[in-house]
Design a protein around this motif. Sequence first.
Motif, mmCIF file in Angstrom:
data_model
loop_
_atom_site.group_PDB
_atom_site.id
_atom_site.type_symbol
_atom_site.label_atom_id
_atom_site.label_comp_id
_atom_site.label_asym_id
_atom_site.label_seq_id
_atom_site.Cartn_x
_atom_site.Cartn_y
_atom_site.Cartn_z
ATOM 1 N N ASN A 198 48.321 44.901 37.197
ATOM 2 C CA ASN A 198 48.525 43.505 37.579
ATOM 3 C C ASN A 198 47.245 42.687 37.364
ATOM 4 O O ASN A 198 46.138 43.238 37.304
ATOM 5 C CB ASN A 198 48.937 43.416 39.048
ATOM 6 C CG ASN A 198 50.362 43.855 39.284
ATOM 7 O OD1 ASN A 198 51.099 44.144 38.342
ATOM 8 N ND2 ASN A 198 50.764 43.918 40.537
ATOM 9 N N ILE A 199 47.434 41.388 37.278
ATOM 10 C CA ILE A 199 46.310 40.478 37.088
ATOM 11 C C ILE A 199 45.739 40.099 38.455
ATOM 12 O O ILE A 199 46.488 39.695 39.352
ATOM 13 C CB ILE A 199 46.761 39.202 36.367
ATOM 14 C CG1 ILE A 199 47.396 39.558 35.010
ATOM 15 C CG2 ILE A 199 45.588 38.242 36.169
ATOM 16 C CD1 ILE A 199 48.054 38.364 34.347
ATOM 17 N N PRO A 200 44.416 40.232 38.662
ATOM 18 C CA PRO A 200 43.820 39.764 39.927
ATOM 19 C C PRO A 200 44.118 38.286 40.130
ATOM 20 O O PRO A 200 44.018 37.474 39.205
ATOM 21 C CB PRO A 200 42.328 40.016 39.725
ATOM 22 C CG PRO A 200 42.262 41.102 38.688
ATOM 23 C CD PRO A 200 43.420 40.833 37.769
ATOM 24 N N ASN A 201 44.478 37.924 41.349
ATOM 25 C CA ASN A 201 44.860 36.546 41.653
ATOM 26 C C ASN A 201 44.298 36.167 43.022
ATOM 27 O O ASN A 201 45.014 35.958 43.982
ATOM 28 C CB ASN A 201 46.385 36.407 41.643
ATOM 29 C CG ASN A 201 46.834 34.970 41.835
ATOM 30 O OD1 ASN A 201 46.062 34.033 41.621
ATOM 31 N ND2 ASN A 201 48.079 34.795 42.258
ATOM 32 N N GLU B 285 41.271 37.003 46.132
ATOM 33 C CA GLU B 285 40.812 38.181 46.859
ATOM 34 C C GLU B 285 41.974 38.977 47.446
ATOM 35 O O GLU B 285 42.768 38.475 48.231
ATOM 36 C CB GLU B 285 39.864 37.767 47.985
ATOM 37 C CG GLU B 285 39.247 38.951 48.716
ATOM 38 C CD GLU B 285 38.257 38.520 49.777
ATOM 39 O OE1 GLU B 285 37.739 39.397 50.497
ATOM 40 O OE2 GLU B 285 38.011 37.301 49.892
ATOM 41 N N GLY B 286 42.074 40.253 47.024
ATOM 42 C CA GLY B 286 43.103 41.129 47.564
ATOM 43 C C GLY B 286 44.498 40.858 47.060
ATOM 44 O O GLY B 286 45.461 41.417 47.579
ATOM 45 N N ALA C 230 53.910 42.459 42.990
ATOM 46 C CA ALA C 230 52.672 41.742 43.265
ATOM 47 C C ALA C 230 52.113 42.260 44.595
ATOM 48 O O ALA C 230 52.877 42.714 45.459
ATOM 49 C CB ALA C 230 52.939 40.244 43.341
ATOM 50 N N SER C 231 50.839 42.260 44.754
ATOM 51 C CA SER C 231 50.231 42.726 45.992
ATOM 52 C C SER C 231 49.449 41.613 46.659
ATOM 53 O O SER C 231 48.918 40.724 45.997
ATOM 54 C CB SER C 231 49.305 43.928 45.724
ATOM 55 O OG SER C 231 48.234 43.556 44.890
ATOM 56 N N GLU C 232 49.402 41.679 47.968
ATOM 57 C CA GLU C 232 48.667 40.696 48.753
ATOM 58 C C GLU C 232 47.825 41.404 49.788
ATOM 59 O O GLU C 232 48.228 42.440 50.330
ATOM 60 C CB GLU C 232 49.607 39.719 49.446
ATOM 61 C CG GLU C 232 50.403 38.845 48.491
ATOM 62 C CD GLU C 232 51.225 37.801 49.214
ATOM 63 O OE1 GLU C 232 51.072 37.718 50.454
ATOM 64 O OE2 GLU C 232 51.987 37.089 48.569
ATOM 65 N N GLN C 233 46.662 40.863 50.045
ATOM 66 C CA GLN C 233 45.800 41.426 51.069
ATOM 67 C C GLN C 233 46.391 41.167 52.440
ATOM 68 O O GLN C 233 46.833 40.062 52.743
ATOM 69 C CB GLN C 233 44.410 40.817 50.995
ATOM 70 C CG GLN C 233 43.406 41.401 51.973
ATOM 71 C CD GLN C 233 42.066 40.706 51.850
ATOM 72 O OE1 GLN C 233 42.001 39.495 51.678
ATOM 73 N NE2 GLN C 233 40.990 41.482 51.931
#
Length: 223
Positions: free
Chosen positions: A179-182, A184-185, A217-220
Amino acid sequence: MRRLAVPGVIVSAAVLVGLAACAAKGPDQQAGGPQTPSPVPITANPSALPVGDTVPTGIVIGGKEMVLYFWGGSPDEPHLDHAWRDRRTGAVEVDQPCAGGYGFFADTMVTEPVRWLDVHQCVTPDGTLIEFGAVFAEPGRVTVQAAGRTVEAKYARWSANPSVTMFWEQRQGKPLPHNIPNGEGRTTPLPPEQYPLVTAYDGKGATIGTIRIRPYASEQKGG
């Protein structure tokens, strides 16, 4: 037709050519379509024993064959899982020999009205890809398309509910991209066309559903 003489055996040149072609086939050239493998017992995880028949796939990694099965829930809400059977000893374990992790489908990339239960990808130690999953449908054909190539998947109906179909295939290719960093975290998947496309067809060849294999997608998560 020219024949080759072997002591006690007469083999046609055409047969030898055909056998050589079969031996030279790579993972993404194997024939797909319906399968009826004999089930094997799986007791490696007593808290999640199989419901219905298990499905040996014929995919072997390091002497261990991938076996698909459902557990828990109900015939309308099964949980797809897999185990690995040692071809020499018959022992079955849930630890997977894949070198890479798994990619999971994103709900926003599913077509209706077909309900996809699970779709995964794992990377084998030799770099080939295994992709497998299940769909709440009775397709006559399942394919995986990536990088301009299409692979025919094998599939089998679930004995506890024939309206559910498991499918699997092994092919050459590149693993799912990161995935593309979007921020922080946080990460965001790439555009849909960057990911393998799974398509289910009915018996007449019409598309009944598609899905892309890609990570969520991931979220902090704050504390």
